[in-house]
Design a protein around this motif. Structure first.
Motif, mmCIF file in Angstrom:
data_model
loop_
_atom_site.group_PDB
_atom_site.id
_atom_site.type_symbol
_atom_site.label_atom_id
_atom_site.label_comp_id
_atom_site.label_asym_id
_atom_site.label_seq_id
_atom_site.Cartn_x
_atom_site.Cartn_y
_atom_site.Cartn_z
ATOM 1 N N PHE A 114 7.785 32.495 5.971
ATOM 2 C CA PHE A 114 6.337 32.281 5.893
ATOM 3 C C PHE A 114 6.007 31.193 4.872
ATOM 4 C CE2 PHE A 114 2.245 33.432 3.864
ATOM 5 C CZ PHE A 114 1.413 33.240 4.955
ATOM 6 N N LEU A 115 6.617 31.289 3.690
ATOM 7 C CA LEU A 115 6.372 30.289 2.654
ATOM 8 C C LEU A 115 6.917 28.922 3.057
ATOM 9 C CD1 LEU A 115 7.150 32.338 -0.583
ATOM 10 C CD2 LEU A 115 4.911 31.638 0.276
ATOM 11 N N ASN A 174 5.945 23.384 4.136
ATOM 12 C CA ASN A 174 6.288 22.286 5.034
ATOM 13 C C ASN A 174 5.061 21.446 5.383
ATOM 14 O OD1 ASN A 174 8.160 20.816 6.581
ATOM 15 N ND2 ASN A 174 7.595 21.912 8.438
ATOM 16 N N LYS A 175 3.871 22.036 5.244
ATOM 17 C CA LYS A 175 2.638 21.326 5.558
ATOM 18 C C LYS A 175 2.063 20.589 4.345
ATOM 19 C CE LYS A 175 2.730 23.080 9.708
ATOM 20 N NZ LYS A 175 3.056 22.222 10.878
ATOM 21 N N ILE A 176 2.635 20.814 3.184
ATOM 22 C CA ILE A 176 2.109 20.222 1.949
ATOM 23 C C ILE A 176 2.709 18.834 1.737
ATOM 24 C CG2 ILE A 176 1.988 20.462 -0.571
ATOM 25 C CD1 ILE A 176 2.086 23.470 -0.189
ATOM 26 N N ASP A 177 1.871 17.884 1.383
ATOM 27 C CA ASP A 177 2.340 16.538 1.056
ATOM 28 C C ASP A 177 3.226 16.626 -0.187
ATOM 29 O OD1 ASP A 177 2.780 13.902 0.456
ATOM 30 O OD2 ASP A 177 0.665 13.366 0.198
ATOM 31 N N TYR A 178 4.484 16.213 -0.052
ATOM 32 C CA TYR A 178 5.431 16.382 -1.152
ATOM 33 C C TYR A 178 5.070 15.552 -2.380
ATOM 34 C CZ TYR A 178 7.658 11.884 -0.189
ATOM 35 O OH TYR A 178 7.898 10.554 -0.034
ATOM 36 N N ASN A 179 4.179 14.567 -2.230
ATOM 37 C CA ASN A 179 3.749 13.782 -3.388
ATOM 38 C C ASN A 179 2.987 14.632 -4.397
ATOM 39 O OD1 ASN A 179 4.568 10.891 -3.028
ATOM 40 N ND2 ASN A 179 3.557 11.224 -1.056
ATOM 41 N N ILE A 180 2.457 15.776 -3.929
ATOM 42 C CA ILE A 180 1.821 16.713 -4.862
ATOM 43 C C ILE A 180 2.839 17.201 -5.885
ATOM 44 C CG2 ILE A 180 0.773 19.016 -5.031
ATOM 45 C CD1 ILE A 180 -0.598 18.495 -2.385
ATOM 46 N N LEU A 191 26.427 33.923 -4.122
ATOM 47 C CA LEU A 191 26.489 33.072 -2.931
ATOM 48 C C LEU A 191 25.216 33.326 -2.148
ATOM 49 C CD1 LEU A 191 28.165 31.095 -1.206
ATOM 50 C CD2 LEU A 191 29.087 33.073 -0.006
ATOM 51 N N ARG A 192 24.353 32.351 -2.115
ATOM 52 C CA ARG A 192 23.037 32.556 -1.528
ATOM 53 C C ARG A 192 23.056 32.378 -0.017
ATOM 54 N NH1 ARG A 192 19.305 33.162 -5.144
ATOM 55 N NH2 ARG A 192 19.588 32.411 -7.257
ATOM 56 N N GLY A 193 22.267 33.229 0.646
ATOM 57 C CA GLY A 193 21.919 32.943 2.021
ATOM 58 C C GLY A 193 20.778 31.945 1.976
ATOM 59 N N ILE A 194 20.967 30.776 2.545
ATOM 60 C CA ILE A 194 19.968 29.711 2.412
ATOM 61 C C ILE A 194 19.102 29.673 3.656
ATOM 62 C CG2 ILE A 194 19.630 27.237 2.083
ATOM 63 C CD1 ILE A 194 22.397 27.204 0.777
ATOM 64 N N TYR A 195 17.829 29.994 3.491
ATOM 65 C CA TYR A 195 16.889 29.938 4.604
ATOM 66 C C TYR A 195 16.225 28.568 4.556
ATOM 67 C CZ TYR A 195 17.579 34.884 3.835
ATOM 68 O OH TYR A 195 18.131 36.104 3.628
ATOM 69 N N ILE A 196 16.583 27.728 5.493
ATOM 70 C CA ILE A 196 16.122 26.352 5.419
ATOM 71 C C ILE A 196 16.170 25.753 6.820
ATOM 72 C CG2 ILE A 196 18.395 25.306 5.020
ATOM 73 C CD1 ILE A 196 17.084 23.474 3.001
ATOM 74 N N THR A 197 15.236 24.891 7.128
ATOM 75 C CA THR A 197 15.324 24.111 8.353
ATOM 76 C C THR A 197 15.291 22.653 7.974
ATOM 77 O OG1 THR A 197 12.934 24.001 8.681
ATOM 78 C CG2 THR A 197 14.068 25.858 9.691
ATOM 79 N N ILE A 198 15.970 21.854 8.747
ATOM 80 C CA ILE A 198 16.001 20.421 8.466
ATOM 81 C C ILE A 198 14.594 19.841 8.554
ATOM 82 C CG2 ILE A 198 16.982 18.217 9.219
ATOM 83 C CD1 ILE A 198 18.935 20.161 7.876
ATOM 84 N N ASP A 199 13.693 20.453 9.365
ATOM 85 C CA ASP A 199 12.313 19.976 9.460
ATOM 86 C C ASP A 199 11.625 19.951 8.109
ATOM 87 O OD1 ASP A 199 12.424 19.544 12.133
ATOM 88 O OD2 ASP A 199 11.647 21.515 12.696
ATOM 89 N N THR A 200 12.065 20.840 7.198
ATOM 90 C CA THR A 200 11.469 20.892 5.858
ATOM 91 C C THR A 200 11.579 19.541 5.154
ATOM 92 O OG1 THR A 200 12.121 23.208 5.722
ATOM 93 C CG2 THR A 200 11.505 22.136 3.675
ATOM 94 N N PHE A 201 12.656 18.802 5.436
ATOM 95 C CA PHE A 201 12.891 17.540 4.752
ATOM 96 C C PHE A 201 12.467 16.323 5.562
ATOM 97 C CE2 PHE A 201 16.101 20.407 2.895
ATOM 98 C CZ PHE A 201 15.751 20.281 1.563
ATOM 99 N N LYS A 202 12.180 16.485 6.858
ATOM 100 C CA LYS A 202 11.994 15.318 7.710
ATOM 101 C C LYS A 202 10.784 14.466 7.320
ATOM 102 C CE LYS A 202 14.467 16.593 11.902
ATOM 103 N NZ LYS A 202 14.397 16.977 13.317
ATOM 104 N N HIS A 203 9.732 15.108 6.799
ATOM 105 C CA HIS A 203 8.546 14.316 6.455
ATOM 106 C C HIS A 203 8.755 13.517 5.175
ATOM 107 C CE1 HIS A 203 8.083 17.895 3.974
ATOM 108 N NE2 HIS A 203 7.186 17.287 3.257
ATOM 109 N N LEU A 204 9.906 13.681 4.514
ATOM 110 C CA LEU A 204 10.203 12.833 3.360
ATOM 111 C C LEU A 204 10.696 11.476 3.829
ATOM 112 C CD1 LEU A 204 11.992 15.435 1.049
ATOM 113 C CD2 LEU A 204 9.654 14.644 0.905
#
Length: 325
Positions: free
Chosen positions: A33-34, A39-45, A312-325
């Motif tokens: 959810f987070l 993912n919708k927030i402008d990373y420049n913030i 050892l962390r289970g990493i919840y991540i999608t590549i889409d999270t980084f694509k707008h960079l």
């Protein structure tokens, strides 16, 4: 694997074999959810608010050291109790210091010609953060943060000679930290020869090797681990890779490692393609954090480095999270 590694202990301690699985599912739902929100927030913030975020984390790291506010777990005063759950400000600090360092590197790119002027301010901030975490104490987390940031500064193009000097200073600092804390020295001793104290400082290392060794090529199968039956401490967190290897053998361990490599490879490609300097450093910083934490945990469970409290962390991540960079 969290269920397989934890249900024995969860049944004994909480009378609920699904205790840790339910918690993990809740964290997964919250995390997804987070992730969609951020993912919708402008990373420049993150760039504009990096100083404020880091300042808040410094405040939390100070507050957690105060008895009655911070709680002690496994000998470390690094937790806040929140609605029956544990919260570590050092985890937020990892993100904050990476954002701050990415901002600093991108804003002061021209200063790299003057190495001393460039490296001194950011190094001071990193050491201050490391010092606060060491007061808890949490040596593993502190080292993951420092190594990740050193790697980030290195790829910025800073003069290589400065890292040789920093390495020598770091070795001296680590020796001092080991000497002033007897439990760290005992961990070094048990790492060199865990069978010198098999029921004390060498216990975790020996039990981890007892899980990994018998696993062989294919392991004992799902739920087939013997070491999770009150032999191996923290099988669902720090030593879950040992249980994976015991139940699925060398092949299972190799699959997990390959999945991590695929994840890190894809994030690296995105970082290289990123044209914005802050975004590039931000991705690389997060990448180094994940890589070094994974390497440290895997090195611990197979006996390559002394015991630390890095999971050892289970990493919840999608590549889409980084694509707008």
């Amino acid at each position: 694997m969290i269920y397989s590694s934890s249900y024995i202990w969860a049944e004994y301690k909480y009378n609920n074999p699904y205790k840790y699985v339910i918690s993990q599912i809740i964290f997964l739902i919250i995390g997804l959810f987070l992730m969609k929100i951020f993912n919708k927030i402008d990373y420049n913030i993150y760039k504009r608010k990096a100083n404020t975020f880091l300042g808040i984390c410094f405040l939390l790291l100070i507050l957690v050291l105060i008895p009655g506010i911070g709680s002690v777990r496994n000998g470390s005063r690094s937790w806040f109790g929140l609605f029956g759950l544990g919260f570590q400000p050092s985890e937020l600090s990892k993100l904050a210091i990476i954002m701050f360092t990415a901002k600093y590197l991108s804003k002061n790119d021209k200063l790299k010609r003057n190495t001393f002027k460039f490296i001194l301010p950011i190094l001071g901030v990193i050491l201050l953060l490391f010092g606060l975490i060491m007061l808890e104490p949490d040596f593993g987390t502190g080292m993951v943060i420092v190594i990740s940031l050193i790697g980030l500064i290195f790829i910025s193009g800073t003069d290589t000679s400065i890292f040789i000097k920093l390495g020598l200073i770091g070795i001296i600092g680590i020796v001092i930290l080991v000497l002033i804390a007897p439990y760290r020295l005992s961990r070094i001793t048990s790492f060199l020869n865990p069978w010198s104290d098999p029921l004390g400082s060498g216990f975790q290392m020996i039990q981890s090797l007892y899980a990994i060794g018998p696993g062989g090529l294919l392991g004992f199968g799902f739920l087939g681990s013997r070491q999770k039956h009150f032999y191996l401490p923290e099988p669902q967190t720090d030593f879950i890779f040992s249980i994976i290897t015991e139940e699925f053998g060398f092949i299972g361990a190799l699959v997990v490692i390959i999945l991590f490599i695929i994840l890190y490879y894809n994030i690296t490609k995105l970082a290289i393609r990123c044209t914005d300097l802050f975004g590039k450093y931000l991705i690389f910083g997060l990448l180094f954090l994940l890589i070094f934490q994974t390497l440290l945990n895997l090195s611990v469970v197979v006996g390559l480095v002394p015991i630390t409290g890095v999971i050892l962390r289970g990493i919840y991540i999608t590549i889409d999270t980084f694509k707008h960079l």
